[in-house]
Design an enzyme around this catalytic site. Structure first.
Site, mmCIF file in Angstrom:
data_model
loop_
_atom_site.group_PDB
_atom_site.id
_atom_site.type_symbol
_atom_site.label_atom_id
_atom_site.label_comp_id
_atom_site.label_asym_id
_atom_site.label_seq_id
_atom_site.Cartn_x
_atom_site.Cartn_y
_atom_site.Cartn_z
ATOM 1 N N ILE A 180 0.623 -1.455 -0.287
ATOM 2 C CA ILE A 180 0.055 0.349 0.442
ATOM 3 C C ILE A 180 0.518 1.037 -0.125
ATOM 4 C CG2 ILE A 180 -1.763 1.293 1.350
ATOM 5 C CD1 ILE A 180 -2.803 -1.597 0.194
ATOM 6 N N GLN A 193 -1.703 4.884 3.763
ATOM 7 C CA GLN A 193 -1.220 2.819 4.911
ATOM 8 C C GLN A 193 -1.854 3.663 5.877
ATOM 9 O OE1 GLN A 193 2.997 2.211 5.184
ATOM 10 N NE2 GLN A 193 3.057 1.329 3.147
ATOM 11 N N TYR A 252 -1.089 -10.359 8.571
ATOM 12 C CA TYR A 252 -1.180 -11.678 8.552
ATOM 13 C C TYR A 252 -1.876 -12.578 8.946
ATOM 14 C CZ TYR A 252 1.761 -9.642 4.211
ATOM 15 O OH TYR A 252 1.696 -9.388 2.991
ATOM 16 N N GLN A 253 -1.594 -12.717 10.386
ATOM 17 C CA GLN A 253 -1.082 -13.382 11.100
ATOM 18 C C GLN A 253 -3.362 -13.627 11.873
ATOM 19 O OE1 GLN A 253 1.914 -12.796 14.259
ATOM 20 N NE2 GLN A 253 2.167 -15.502 14.120
#
Length: 158
Positions: free
Chosen positions: A83, A88, A129-130
């Site tokens: 991004i 962001q 991601y987690q």
């Protein structure tokens, strides 16, 4: 709540905006430039480069593909996601990740997992991601990046 975004193929209408995308200076070692990504996509037809758009504005870039030479049936990779530094912290990364994962699950229904790799010190990306269900596999790629994967079932539940 996710931002409204669209994933669009990189073409003559948005290529200049995609090439102008920049990440924060502290993130530059984590991901290749969009110019390099587009070059790789031109060299290897397996890659699908996409502009991440909010309305008509390109706010980011992602690239995915099926690496057929990895394991039985190949590995499905979410290879790049960025991004632009101006956008962001506004939810575009999470929205783009969800959108590209869903697209991949639809396009490749026979693949049980989606993979990605990242540097250990990329803590913001790791947390993102987690939070969506990716887990570390214990593997590293040829550059020393750590591999993560998500089950297709989790993607479909996003």
């Amino acid at each position: 709540m996710d931002r409204e975004i669209a994933l669009r193929p990189v073409d003559e209408h948005n290529r200049a905006q995609v090439l102008a995308l920049r990440v924060e200076k502290s993130q530059q070692n984590f991901i290749e430039t969009t110019a390099r990504c587009l070059q790789e996509a031109a060299e290897l037809a397996l890659w699908r480069p996409l502009a991440v758009c909010a309305g008509e504005t390109v706010v980011g870039f992602c690239m995915y593909g099926l690496w057929e030479k990895e394991g039985p049936g190949g590995r499905l990779w979410m290879d790049r996601l960025l991004i632009d530094q101006r956008y962001q912290g506004r939810g575009y990364g999470r929205a783009a990740l969800r959108a590209v994962l869903r697209r991949m699950a639809d396009e490749y229904p026979r693949h049980r997992h989606i993979y990605l790799s990242l540097y250990q010190d990329n803590t913001a990306a790791t947390a993102l991601y987690q939070s969506l269900g990716f887990v570390f596999t214990g593997e590293r790629d040829h550059k020393g990046e750590f591999l993560m994967r998500i089950d297709r079932a989790k993607v479909l539940a996003l």
